[in-house]
Enzyme design. Structure first.
Site, PDB file in Angstrom:
ATOM      1  N   ARG A 285      -7.063  11.382  -5.667  1.00 31.24           N
ATOM      2  CA  ARG A 285      -8.326  10.661  -5.526  1.00 31.24           C
ATOM      3  C   ARG A 285      -9.506  11.636  -5.541  1.00 31.24           C
ATOM      4  NH1 ARG A 285     -10.434   5.760  -1.607  1.00 31.24           N
ATOM      5  NH2 ARG A 285     -12.638   6.201  -1.872  1.00 31.24           N
TER       6      ARG A 285
ATOM      7  N   TYR B 161     -14.565 -12.326  -0.221  1.00 31.36           N
ATOM      8  CA  TYR B 161     -15.273 -11.076  -0.527  1.00 31.36           C
ATOM      9  C   TYR B 161     -16.517 -11.340  -1.374  1.00 31.36           C
ATOM     10  CZ  TYR B 161     -11.617  -7.953   1.268  1.00 31.36           C
ATOM     11  OH  TYR B 161     -10.751  -7.265   2.079  1.00 31.36           O
TER      12      TYR B 161
ATOM     13  N   ASP C 205      -6.758  -2.843  -7.322  1.00 30.48           N
ATOM     14  CA  ASP C 205      -7.373  -3.498  -6.171  1.00 30.48           C
ATOM     15  C   ASP C 205      -7.570  -4.971  -6.499  1.00 30.48           C
ATOM     16  OD1 ASP C 205      -9.966  -4.311  -4.396  1.00 30.48           O
ATOM     17  OD2 ASP C 205      -8.864  -2.669  -3.457  1.00 30.48           O
TER      18      ASP C 205
ATOM     19  N   ARG D  29      -3.273   6.272   0.999  1.00 30.27           N
ATOM     20  CA  ARG D  29      -3.897   7.396   1.682  1.00 30.27           C
ATOM     21  C   ARG D  29      -2.983   8.144   2.647  1.00 30.27           C
ATOM     22  NH1 ARG D  29      -9.209   4.881   4.206  1.00 30.27           N
ATOM     23  NH2 ARG D  29      -7.808   3.110   4.494  1.00 30.27           N
TER      24      ARG D  29
ATOM     25  N   ARG E 177       0.824  -1.221   0.000  1.00 31.65           N
ATOM     26  CA  ARG E 177       0.000   0.000   0.000  1.00 31.65           C
ATOM     27  C   ARG E 177       0.850   1.260   0.000  1.00 31.65           C
ATOM     28  NH1 ARG E 177      -4.383  -1.760   4.561  1.00 31.65           N
ATOM     29  NH2 ARG E 177      -5.389  -3.453   3.421  1.00 31.65           N
TER      30      ARG E 177
END
Length: 358
Positions: free
Chosen positions: A42, A155, A79, A33, A29
């Site tokens: 973003r 998921y 992703d 963020r 990652r």
């Protein structure tokens, strides 16, 4: 059009257990963020999917950490859930809640409708890979990635992240045939997906088995590792004149290292619960290791970061016939101070050199 030649191949050589001058480092990652420039991009894109499905935006955020830090690899910004999205499950990222599917796979009819999607539905990923390779201009290798068939299945059935995996585990125990069907579709899709990334320019491939560690012993081997091995067996392992290393990371999988090494990957990622000295002894340098600092160390201050970096490198010890890629044991926290990342990267490079001397 030919792609730029690689100038820093230390990551690839480490993954293949070849001699290198220092331990390479990249962070799961790393394009994310915790960087203010990522948050700005973003916001400009309007949504996570707007970011991921636009090759220019995906390229920009992939390169952002490389402009700040002396990292030894870039990893594609995307992703793991792009695959079920291409299958028609309707992926959305809900603010504050993470990924959710509009059409989770819950019934036998849902399972039977699943099929390997046309890779054209994922062309935006391959276009981003190609653009990133060109924009990197050979600075460092580009890592492509996918989720493991089991992690993707979690998921797909749960419909989102889960605290107890009740739905997927209930199906696994009650209707194992349905779960095996999902996993087979996921494995065949993942093979195609990663191979297209490699053809587009990815120079290494990583499989994230993020939820493999939630299973009981024997079930991990049957429902996760078996299908991860299918993926590894189906991958292009040499492209454009170079070996394409494969990394498999099972979070919480330290007790199964002897099994995981049999899947055929070049490197095994481990989380912070694994002792690297003992792990090397157990596997006798059959593979390289990636990891394994706790990302929460980044909140302990500069001295704590340097101390923990040294401890991880000391635990791996003289590299010899082994290979070590420094990383966290999970993704970097979005609250991390970017200045502390620079401290980590610099310490890995400077401190590790002593262990790479002939």
């Amino acid at each position: 059009m030919s792609l730029p030649q690689l100038k820093n191949d230390i990551l690839l050589r480490s993954l293949l257990r070849e001699p290198v001058p220092y331990t390479p480092v990249w962070l799961m990652r790393q394009a994310g963020r915790y960087l203010p420039e990522y948050r700005a991009t973003r916001a400009e894109a309007g949504s996570f999917m707007g970011l991921a499905q636009n090759k220019e935006y995906a390229c920009e955020v992939t390169l952002q950490p490389l402009r700040r830090f002396d990292l030894d690899a870039a990893i594609l910004f995307s992703d793991i859930l792009t695959i079920p999205h291409a299958m028609g499950l309707g992926l959305d990222f809900v603010h504050g809640e993470g990924p959710q599917f509009a059409h989770p796979v819950r019934t036998e009819e849902d399972v039977k409708r699943l099929a390997v999607p046309d890779m054209e539905k994922l062309q935006y990923v391959f276009d981003a890979v190609n653009l990133i390779r060109r924009e990197l201009d050979g600075k460092v290798p580009l890592i492509g990635f996918a989720g493991s068939p089991w992690t993707i299945a979690c998921y797909m059935v749960e419909g989102q992240g889960s605290a107890d995996y009740r739905l997927i585990k209930g199906m696994m125990y009650g209707r194992p045939d349905l779960v095996h069907h999902i996993l087979e579709i996921n494995a065949q899709t993942t093979i195609q997906y990663l191979n297209e990334q490699i053809r587009a320019g990815a120079q290494a491939a990583m499989i994230f088995d993020s939820w493999g560690g939630v299973m009981a012993d024997s079930l991990f081997q049957e429902f996760s590792l078996r299908y991860t091995k299918k993926v590894v067996d189906g991958l292009i392992r040499e492209h454009d004149g170079r070996r394409v290393p494969v990394i498999v990371f099972t979070k919480g999988g330290g007790q199964w290292l002897e099994d995981i090494v049999q899947c055929g990957a070049d490197a095994v990622g481990v989380d912070w619960t694994v002792n690297l000295t003992k792990a090397r002894q157990r596997l006798q340098d059959q593979v390289a290791f990636q990891g394994n600092m706790d990302p929460m160390v980044m909140f302990g201050g500069e001295e704590a970061i340097r101390k923990e970096v040294r401890r991880v490198i000391d635990d791996f010890g003289p590299v010899g016939q082994g290979g070590h890629v420094f990383n966290f044991g999970h993704g970097i926290s979005r609250f991390t101070d970017p200045d502390m990342v620079k401290v980590l990267v610099d310490e890995v490079h400077s401190y590790s050199a002593q262990y790479h001397q002939a």
